[in-house]
Write a protein that holds these residues in place. Structure first.
Motif, PDB file in Angstrom:
ATOM      1  N   ARG A 116       1.898   7.787 163.873  1.00 21.28           N
ATOM      2  CA  ARG A 116       3.114   8.544 163.547  1.00 21.28           C
ATOM      3  C   ARG A 116       4.228   7.609 163.097  1.00 21.28           C
ATOM      4  O   ARG A 116       4.970   7.919 162.147  1.00 21.28           O
ATOM      5  N   ASP A 117       4.346   6.460 163.781  1.00 15.65           N
ATOM      6  CA  ASP A 117       5.385   5.507 163.387  1.00 15.65           C
ATOM      7  C   ASP A 117       5.148   4.969 161.986  1.00 15.65           C
ATOM      8  O   ASP A 117       6.090   4.842 161.186  1.00 15.65           O
ATOM      9  N   LEU A 118       3.904   4.654 161.645  1.00 16.06           N
ATOM     10  CA  LEU A 118       3.591   4.135 160.308  1.00 16.06           C
ATOM     11  C   LEU A 118       3.938   5.163 159.239  1.00 16.06           C
ATOM     12  O   LEU A 118       4.572   4.828 158.220  1.00 16.06           O
ATOM     13  N   VAL A 119       3.559   6.428 159.452  1.00 12.35           N
ATOM     14  CA  VAL A 119       3.866   7.479 158.469  1.00 12.35           C
ATOM     15  C   VAL A 119       5.377   7.628 158.316  1.00 12.35           C
ATOM     16  O   VAL A 119       5.898   7.769 157.196  1.00 12.35           O
ATOM     17  N   THR A 120       6.102   7.582 159.439  1.00  8.09           N
ATOM     18  CA  THR A 120       7.562   7.686 159.385  1.00  8.09           C
ATOM     19  C   THR A 120       8.167   6.578 158.539  1.00  8.09           C
ATOM     20  O   THR A 120       9.049   6.815 157.697  1.00  8.09           O
ATOM     21  N   GLN A 121       7.693   5.350 158.733  1.00 10.91           N
ATOM     22  CA  GLN A 121       8.222   4.212 157.982  1.00 10.91           C
ATOM     23  C   GLN A 121       7.901   4.317 156.491  1.00 10.91           C
ATOM     24  O   GLN A 121       8.703   3.927 155.631  1.00 10.91           O
ATOM     25  N   LEU A 122       6.743   4.880 156.172  1.00 14.77           N
ATOM     26  CA  LEU A 122       6.336   4.993 154.757  1.00 14.77           C
ATOM     27  C   LEU A 122       7.055   6.128 154.030  1.00 14.77           C
ATOM     28  O   LEU A 122       7.139   6.110 152.794  1.00 14.77           O
ATOM     29  N   LEU A 123       7.566   7.115 154.786  1.00 11.99           N
ATOM     30  CA  LEU A 123       8.187   8.288 154.166  1.00 11.99           C
ATOM     31  C   LEU A 123       9.711   8.227 154.153  1.00 11.99           C
ATOM     32  O   LEU A 123      10.363   9.213 153.779  1.00 11.99           O
ATOM     33  N   LYS A 124      10.283   7.107 154.532  1.00 16.41           N
ATOM     34  CA  LYS A 124      11.742   7.007 154.502  1.00 16.41           C
ATOM     35  C   LYS A 124      12.257   7.133 153.072  1.00 16.41           C
ATOM     36  O   LYS A 124      11.700   6.532 152.142  1.00 16.41           O
ATOM     37  N   VAL A 125      13.334   7.915 152.925  1.00 18.78           N
ATOM     38  CA  VAL A 125      13.871   8.203 151.595  1.00 18.78           C
ATOM     39  C   VAL A 125      14.497   6.964 150.967  1.00 18.78           C
ATOM     40  O   VAL A 125      14.326   6.697 149.768  1.00 18.78           O
ATOM     41  N   ASN A 126      15.221   6.204 151.762  1.00 17.69           N
ATOM     42  CA  ASN A 126      15.900   5.011 151.249  1.00 17.69           C
ATOM     43  C   ASN A 126      14.873   3.898 150.997  1.00 17.69           C
ATOM     44  O   ASN A 126      14.239   3.410 151.938  1.00 17.69           O
ATOM     45  N   PRO A 127      14.690   3.480 149.739  1.00 17.76           N
ATOM     46  CA  PRO A 127      13.692   2.443 149.441  1.00 17.76           C
ATOM     47  C   PRO A 127      13.943   1.140 150.189  1.00 17.76           C
ATOM     48  O   PRO A 127      12.997   0.407 150.488  1.00 17.76           O
ATOM     49  N   ALA A 128      15.193   0.851 150.506  1.00 17.57           N
ATOM     50  CA  ALA A 128      15.501  -0.387 151.218  1.00 17.57           C
ATOM     51  C   ALA A 128      14.982  -0.358 152.646  1.00 17.57           C
ATOM     52  O   ALA A 128      14.720  -1.405 153.243  1.00 17.57           O
ATOM     53  N   GLU A 129      14.850   0.850 153.217  1.00 18.71           N
ATOM     54  CA  GLU A 129      14.349   0.990 154.584  1.00 18.71           C
ATOM     55  C   GLU A 129      12.854   1.276 154.633  1.00 18.71           C
ATOM     56  O   GLU A 129      12.218   1.120 155.670  1.00 18.71           O
ATOM     57  N   ARG A 130      12.294   1.718 153.507  1.00 21.71           N
ATOM     58  CA  ARG A 130      10.876   2.096 153.456  1.00 21.71           C
ATOM     59  C   ARG A 130       9.985   0.850 153.526  1.00 21.71           C
ATOM     60  O   ARG A 130      10.314  -0.188 152.965  1.00 21.71           O
ATOM     61  N   TYR A 131       8.860   0.967 154.225  1.00 18.06           N
ATOM     62  CA  TYR A 131       7.912  -0.149 154.319  1.00 18.06           C
ATOM     63  C   TYR A 131       7.365  -0.524 152.949  1.00 18.06           C
ATOM     64  O   TYR A 131       7.056   0.341 152.125  1.00 18.06           O
ATOM     65  N   THR A 132       7.238  -1.823 152.729  1.00 20.94           N
ATOM     66  CA  THR A 132       6.485  -2.310 151.577  1.00 20.94           C
ATOM     67  C   THR A 132       5.001  -2.280 151.924  1.00 20.94           C
ATOM     68  O   THR A 132       4.609  -2.076 153.080  1.00 20.94           O
ATOM     69  N   ALA A 133       4.151  -2.519 150.927  1.00 19.45           N
ATOM     70  CA  ALA A 133       2.702  -2.552 151.174  1.00 19.45           C
ATOM     71  C   ALA A 133       2.357  -3.643 152.180  1.00 19.45           C
ATOM     72  O   ALA A 133       1.510  -3.448 153.077  1.00 19.45           O
ATOM     73  N   GLU A 134       3.016  -4.809 152.052  1.00 21.25           N
ATOM     74  CA  GLU A 134       2.736  -5.913 152.963  1.00 21.25           C
ATOM     75  C   GLU A 134       3.134  -5.553 154.395  1.00 21.25           C
ATOM     76  O   GLU A 134       2.412  -5.845 155.355  1.00 21.25           O
ATOM     77  N   GLN A 135       4.302  -4.908 154.558  1.00 22.85           N
ATOM     78  CA  GLN A 135       4.734  -4.506 155.893  1.00 22.85           C
ATOM     79  C   GLN A 135       3.788  -3.471 156.493  1.00 22.85           C
ATOM     80  O   GLN A 135       3.485  -3.510 157.688  1.00 22.85           O
ATOM     81  N   ALA A 136       3.329  -2.547 155.654  1.00 26.53           N
ATOM     82  CA  ALA A 136       2.407  -1.513 156.138  1.00 26.53           C
ATOM     83  C   ALA A 136       1.121  -2.132 156.665  1.00 26.53           C
ATOM     84  O   ALA A 136       0.596  -1.732 157.714  1.00 26.53           O
TER      85      ALA A 136
END
Length: 338
Positions: A5-25
């Protein structure tokens, strides 16, 4: 799971600056609950529920009994110890992290792995060394004829005590309780579990189960170190030392349990199964934290690394996998009261 759930939340953040990159994911903990940290192949290993061929040292060296050799593996290196006969059991001394006991037919070899030197043989067991367990300088050997023999390894070949008549099958599982008083758990292929208090040669308590014993282990959580677990078939039985009746039981609803590992710093444990499943449980609710199809064939052996987070599993799909099963210990980790 919470990680998913946490991973999906991080990937769906609207603000690109807060959204996970591929490397972070890819670095998110969820991936380590699905995919192993490490995976490597082994050849010519013997797979049997009666053997004990895997153990981690306190310095995170993984010992694997393979034929007439013991492979010592770390992330940076590996080398082989040549043995006199097929290896049946391995066990690191926790008091001296470089000392390794290797059980074979009719003998146990003690190795100094820093120098790759055989320092002592314990011969003339009269049967196979199926299981090994250390209590400081005391090495205890579970034999295929039902005998349990303990040696003080500081004195060459000195038998400290011998326990006979408590088991009618192979003694395949041993576990010493920590503390000043000597308390030993033993389990056998005939389904019997005994509690011993040497130097008495009679069991304090004896319990019989309908299936062979696949694990016996004392609970590491203070103040519950008088609790122990027995795995037999698909069942886990949790006992207090002062009772011969389990105070908790768990039917895992999976086929045969093949190994069991306590989490040292949280109220959790894992089981491995003949189906290839690895299940992470919460205690005492027995809710499943996560469940993995760890291997494509039965899992036979497991061992927990000294970092208290990583567990190695070994299957007859000829692979060893290292999993990030438990969270990192913290100062607040366990007040382990139940």
């Amino acid at each position: 799971s919470a990680e998913a759930r946490d991973l999906v939340t991080q990937l769906l953040k609207v603000n690109p600056a807060e959204r996970y990159t591929a490397e972070q994911a890819l670095e998110h903990p969820w991936f380590y609950t699905i995919f192993p940290l490490k995976k490597f192949s082994v050849k010519d290993m013997t797979y049997s529920h009666n053997l004990n061929l895997v153990d981690f040292s306190i310095s995170s060296v993984l010992a694997l009994g393979i034929g007439q050799k013991v492979c010592l593996w770390t992330e940076r290196s590996g080398f082989l110890l040549e043995c006199a006969a097929p290896v049946l059991s391995v066990s690191w001394c926790k008091a001296a992290g470089h000392i390794l006991a290797v059980g074979m037919e009719d003998m146990v070899a003690i190795w100094d792995t820093k120098r790759a030197m055989l320092i002592q043989n314990l011969p003339d067991l009269g049967s196979k060394a199926m299981s090994l367990s250390w209590n400081k300088h005391l090495l205890t050997v579970g034999c295929s004829n039902g005998t349990i023999r303990s040696y003080d390894v500081r004195a060459k070949q000195k038998v400290e005590f011998e326990l006979q008549g408590g088991h009618k099958g192979k003694v395949t599982r041993l576990s010493w309780r920590g503390g000043s008083k000597l308390i030993l758990l033993s389990g056998c292929s005939g389904g019997t579990v005994n509690i011993w208090s040497p130097p008495s040669t009679e069991p304090c308590k004896s319990m019989t189960f309908p299936n062979p014993i696949s694990a016996v282990s004392w609970c590491p959580w203070s103040p519950h170190r008088g609790m122990f677990v027995v795995a037999a078939g698909s069942m886990l039985y949790f006992y207090n030392m002062d009772s011969t009746e389990p105070h908790l039981e768990l039917d895992t609803e999976e086929e045969m349990i093949t190994s069991f590992e306590w989490c040292k710093h949280r109220l959790q444990f894992i089981t491995t199964h003949i189906t290839g499943q690895v299940t992470h449980w919460k205690f005492p609710t027995f809710s499943v934290i996560k469940s993995l199809r760890g291997h494509n064939a039965p899992i036979y052996y497991s061992a927990q690394e000294a970092n208290q987070t990583t567990v190695a599993t070994v299957s007859n799909d000829n692979t060893v996998k290292l999993w990030a099963m438990f969270d990192q210990p913290t100062n607040k980790s366990v007040s382990t009261s139940v």
